[in-house]
Design an enzyme around this catalytic site. Structure first.
Site, PDB file in Angstrom:
ATOM      1  N   ASP A   1       0.841  -1.193   0.000  1.00 21.68           N
ATOM      2  CA  ASP A   1       0.000   0.000   0.000  1.00 21.68           C
ATOM      3  C   ASP A   1       0.882   1.252   0.000  1.00 21.68           C
ATOM      4  O   ASP A   1       0.709   2.154   0.816  1.00 21.68           O
ATOM      5  CB  ASP A   1      -0.946  -0.022   1.220  1.00 21.68           C
ATOM      6  CG  ASP A   1      -1.951   1.125   1.200  1.00 21.68           C
ATOM      7  OD1 ASP A   1      -2.246   1.639   0.104  1.00 21.68           O
ATOM      8  OD2 ASP A   1      -2.436   1.501   2.286  1.00 21.68           O
TER       9      ASP A   1
ATOM     10  N   ARG B   1       3.637  12.581  10.527  1.00 22.71           N
ATOM     11  CA  ARG B   1       2.356  12.545   9.820  1.00 22.71           C
ATOM     12  C   ARG B   1       1.629  11.309  10.327  1.00 22.71           C
ATOM     13  O   ARG B   1       2.002  10.176  10.037  1.00 22.71           O
ATOM     14  CB  ARG B   1       2.565  12.451   8.313  1.00 22.71           C
ATOM     15  CG  ARG B   1       1.250  12.300   7.524  1.00 22.71           C
ATOM     16  CD  ARG B   1       1.563  11.911   6.101  1.00 22.71           C
ATOM     17  NE  ARG B   1       0.410  11.747   5.254  1.00 22.71           N
ATOM     18  CZ  ARG B   1      -0.361  10.645   5.190  1.00 22.71           C
ATOM     19  NH1 ARG B   1      -0.123   9.604   5.963  1.00 22.71           N
ATOM     20  NH2 ARG B   1      -1.361  10.589   4.347  1.00 22.71           N
TER      21      ARG B   1
ATOM     22  N   ASP C   1      -0.947   8.750  10.317  1.00 23.28           N
ATOM     23  CA  ASP C   1      -1.718   8.257   9.173  1.00 23.28           C
ATOM     24  C   ASP C   1      -3.089   7.719   9.579  1.00 23.28           C
ATOM     25  O   ASP C   1      -3.215   7.002  10.578  1.00 23.28           O
ATOM     26  CB  ASP C   1      -0.901   7.129   8.505  1.00 23.28           C
ATOM     27  CG  ASP C   1      -1.616   6.535   7.309  1.00 23.28           C
ATOM     28  OD1 ASP C   1      -1.786   7.259   6.319  1.00 23.28           O
ATOM     29  OD2 ASP C   1      -2.003   5.353   7.372  1.00 23.28           O
TER      30      ASP C   1
ATOM     31  N   GLU D   1      -3.548  13.088   9.590  1.00 28.10           N
ATOM     32  CA  GLU D   1      -4.170  12.814   8.293  1.00 28.10           C
ATOM     33  C   GLU D   1      -5.563  12.251   8.517  1.00 28.10           C
ATOM     34  O   GLU D   1      -5.734  11.101   8.905  1.00 28.10           O
ATOM     35  CB  GLU D   1      -3.342  11.819   7.480  1.00 28.10           C
ATOM     36  CG  GLU D   1      -3.842  11.719   6.043  1.00 28.10           C
ATOM     37  CD  GLU D   1      -4.365  10.364   5.617  1.00 28.10           C
ATOM     38  OE1 GLU D   1      -4.802  10.239   4.461  1.00 28.10           O
ATOM     39  OE2 GLU D   1      -4.352   9.401   6.430  1.00 28.10           O
TER      40      GLU D   1
HETATM   41  C1  GLC Z   1      -3.616   7.005   4.325  1.00 26.26           C
HETATM   42  C2  GLC Z   1      -2.614   7.084   3.203  1.00 26.26           C
HETATM   43  C3  GLC Z   1      -3.018   6.149   2.113  1.00 26.26           C
HETATM   44  C4  GLC Z   1      -3.097   4.742   2.668  1.00 26.26           C
HETATM   45  C5  GLC Z   1      -3.992   4.679   3.906  1.00 26.26           C
HETATM   46  C6  GLC Z   1      -3.829   3.394   4.654  1.00 26.26           C
HETATM   47  O1  GLC Z   1      -4.873   7.440   3.926  1.00 26.26           O
HETATM   48  O2  GLC Z   1      -2.498   8.406   2.751  1.00 26.26           O
HETATM   49  O3  GLC Z   1      -2.111   6.206   1.039  1.00 26.26           O
HETATM   50  O4  GLC Z   1      -3.595   3.883   1.685  1.00 26.26           O
HETATM   51  O5  GLC Z   1      -3.677   5.704   4.820  1.00 26.26           O
HETATM   52  O6  GLC Z   1      -2.628   3.376   5.372  1.00 26.26           O
END
Ligand code: GLC
Length: 646
Positions: free
Chosen positions: A143, A284, A286, A328
């Site tokens: 991912d 960051r 996530d 995020e």
């Molecule tokens: C966040 C990331 C994305 C990823 C997801 C799962 O949204 O920006 O790229 O697929 O997390 O970790």
């Protein structure tokens, strides 16, 4: 210095006291002062989350121990940075801050090789870099690196953890702060914790969300969304060998952590300090919206998420106070605001959060040439100012654009939400008649009709189609769209993040289709490798690269020279009442700055009285340094114009 009779660490739990024992007394005192400063911020949310547990007192002692160990291990130069940041707490809010986001392999090859590109970053005026996921991922599809199997090692293809520390120091020496991802919602199923869980260890099974049968998964599933409906449908995976269902919100290989377990909190704090002590200044965090699950809800943005995030923030402030957190959460406007601290979390949660709505509205207005929805959404759902926090503003990132426009907001403008979202997906796929954009769909969901979009800034802005058609006027227009977007994110309020390659107009990259680990994921379309040959053309006057790179570097320099844009100065959305024109005001002690953008592909005239209402009659455009004068009582705006008037 500590001169009050009792040792500075009196009253600390044994594990913390022993961690600090080897330190000079003033270093111990700094720790205890920082702990006292943040004690309430740390413990109030943890009391709410875990206070009912019998092992809670032991957990708190362990946590303070982990913080003390982190501080004791903190290198001297980073401790000095901590002091500096204590004295300059607004450092990340300053208009001098500008970020740049890249995949290390695609930008430089390896982590050590980033150092060789610091001049390039400097030339753009960058003061913050985000290395896209660089911790050790699982093999194969990971991912994009968000399936981490070891938080204490970097991806071996990129280097070692020492390379990370050395490169962070090299960047720091040039005034550039390092941001890396910390994935909180899940680990790879190959992570040591997951392997022990898989082998049957109950202590580690309690790190994850596991179920013996479908009873609970079915109850949760009734109200859950699917993040990747096309390639990873459902939210749970059955492992016959373990005879358990595992919560897997994203992909099968990403196992959701169970944050109701305080051991998970401790582990993550430990990892965070380990990385902070290697010179990471910005984490960051996530996919934070998903951390807490509750039956009968979408299991996103639950109140406990904000308790966890506040406590993590406080933990950093105790043991590594130079560090800030970027959260995020790609969620609706109403749910997004609390990530920058609302109510009891005000000033105590994320320092930065992605302004997903601004990004979506930019692309929506660009396609429709209509800025009313943008003005409505940004005015009605967002406060103009936060305490100790600001937005990360951006045009594109490594993810798709999800058309997060609610039916209610669309209806306010007399639009059908569904029709507008479908229009945007078709427009950016390039199939809507007359669309200048080129891109691809991401994760079309036939059940909900939801479609998302992939593509680079340049291709979305029309550069790809114009170049293919050898259309010089179209190229010119595309350049103006790209520069207008950058002038918007540089002035809106927040820390602008430039996405690697946008400064030279990198186009959609179709190479991912021939890589079996990537072909299912069109987001790779907008993650092209840096084209250094193309970048060299930035020095050749008149080339697309020179226009874009020079234009963006100029915007960055102008931002830095415009203190009105400091993140503490509120943003107010204005109503210019002219078709296709978007305007806002930054309210600063130096007087207002009025920013005006023309999203239409034709000239627009804004009554001078509108401009004058926000200040004296004599205006300078901070973007060009030139005086702006009315023509027949009008501010004249060519297509895709951008002005910052003071
Ligand atoms: C966040 C990331 C994305 C990823 C997801 C799962 O949204 O920006 O790229 O697929 O997390 O970790």
């Amino acid at each position: 210095m500590c001169d009050r009779g009792s040792p500075p660490d009196a009253g600390l739990p044994a594990r913390a006291a022993s961690a600090l024992a080897g330190l000079a007394s003033h270093e111990r005192e700094i720790f205890t002062l920082r702990l006292e400063r943040s004690r309430a911020d740390l413990l109030e949310p943890l009391d709410r989350l875990y206070g009912d547990r019998r092992d809670y007192p032991a957990f708190v002692d362990d946590l303070i121990g982990v913080l003390a160990e982190g501080w004791a291990a903190r290198p001297a130069d980073l401790r000095r940075l901590d002091l500096r940041r204590d004295l300059e707490p607004d450092w990340f809010l300053r208009q001098t801050m500008v970020g740049y986001v890249f995949y290390v392999d695609r930008f430089a090859g390896t982590i050590s090789e980033v150092a060789g590109h610091i001049d390039y970053l400097d030339e753009l005026g960058v003061t913050y870099v985000h290395f896209m996921p660089c911790l050790k991922p699982r093999p194969g599809d990971s991912d994009g690196g968000y399936s981490v199997m070891d938080y204490r090692a970097v991806d071996p293809r990129l280097g070692t953890i020492d390379d990370l520390a050395d490169t962070a120091a090299a960047l720091r020496a040039r005034g550039i702060s390092l941001c890396i991802d910390l994935v909180l919602n899940h680990t790879a199923k190959e992570h040591a914790w997951a392997r022990k869980a898989f082998a049957g260890d109950p202590a580690y099974q309690a790190y994850y969300r596991m179920f013996d049968d479908r009873t609970l998964p079915d109850r949760y599933e009734a109200t859950l969304d699917e993040v990747f409906p096309a390639h990873a449908p459902g939210n749970f995976t059955w492992y016959p060998a373990m005879k358990k269902w595992v919560w897997t919100t994203f992909n099968e290989h990403q196992w959701d952590l169970d944050w109701t377990n305080p051991r998970v909190f401790l582990e993550i704090v430990d990892v965070m300090l380990f990385l902070a002590n290697r010179g990471v200044e910005v984490f960051r965090l996530d996919a934070v919206a998903f951390l807490w699950k509750r039956i009968g809800t979408r299991c996103q943005n639950e109140p406990e998420v904000h308790d966890i995030l506040q406590a993590l923030r406080a933990a950093s402030r105790v043991a590594a106070s130079a560090v800030i957190h970027l959260e995020e959460a790609i969620v609706s406007p109403r749910d997004l605001v609390p990530y920058l601290g609302a109510g009891r979390h005000a000033g105590r949660e994320g320092n930065l959060a992605y302004h997903n709505s601004l990004m979506v509205q930019f692309w929506s207005s660009l396609a429709s040439r209509d800025t009313r929805l943008m003005a409505h959404v940004l005015r009605s759902h967002f406060p103009g100012h936060f305490r100790n926090a600001t937005w990360a503003t951006y045009l594109r990132c490594h993810d798709d654009v999800g058309w997060a426009i609610t039916d209610e907001d669309a209806a306010t403008l007399g639009l059908s939400g569904h029709a507008h979202r479908s229009f945007l997906a078709a427009f950016y796929e390039g199939v809507f008649p007359g669309s200048f954009a080129r891109g691809a769909l991401f994760q079309s969901n036939p059940l909900t009709g939801d479609k998302r979009s992939s593509g680079t800034t340049a291709s979305f802005c029309g550069l790809e189609s114009a170049m293919l058609d050898d259309d010089a006027a179209g190229i010119e227009t595309a350049i103006h769209r790209i520069l207008m977007g950058h002038a918007l994110i540089a002035a809106f309020g927040g820390l602008p993040l430039l996405y690697m390659g946008d400064e030279i107009g990198l186009l959609n990259d179709h190479a991912y289709l021939s890589d079996p680990d990537k072909a299912h994921d069109s987001r790779w379309m907008h993650r092209p490798p840096m084209d250094w040959r193309k970048a060299e053309r930035r020095t050749v006057p008149g080339t697309i690269e020179a226009r874009l790179h020079g234009g963006i570097a100029e915007i960055v320099q102008r931002r830095k020279a415009t203190p009105h844009l400091h993140g503490e100065n509120p943003t107010e959305i204005l109503d210019a009442a002219v078709d296709g024109v978007f305007a806002f005001r930054r309210v600063s002690p130096l007087g207002p700055l009025v920013a005006v953008f023309n999203f239409a592909d034709a000239w627009r005239r804004v009554p001078w009285s509108f401009v004058e209402a926000h200040g004296a009659g004599d205006f300078v455009d901070r973007l060009t340094g030139e005086r702006v004068v009315p023509e027949a009582g009008m501010l004249m705006l060519p297509p895709y114009a951008r002005v910052w008037l003071t």
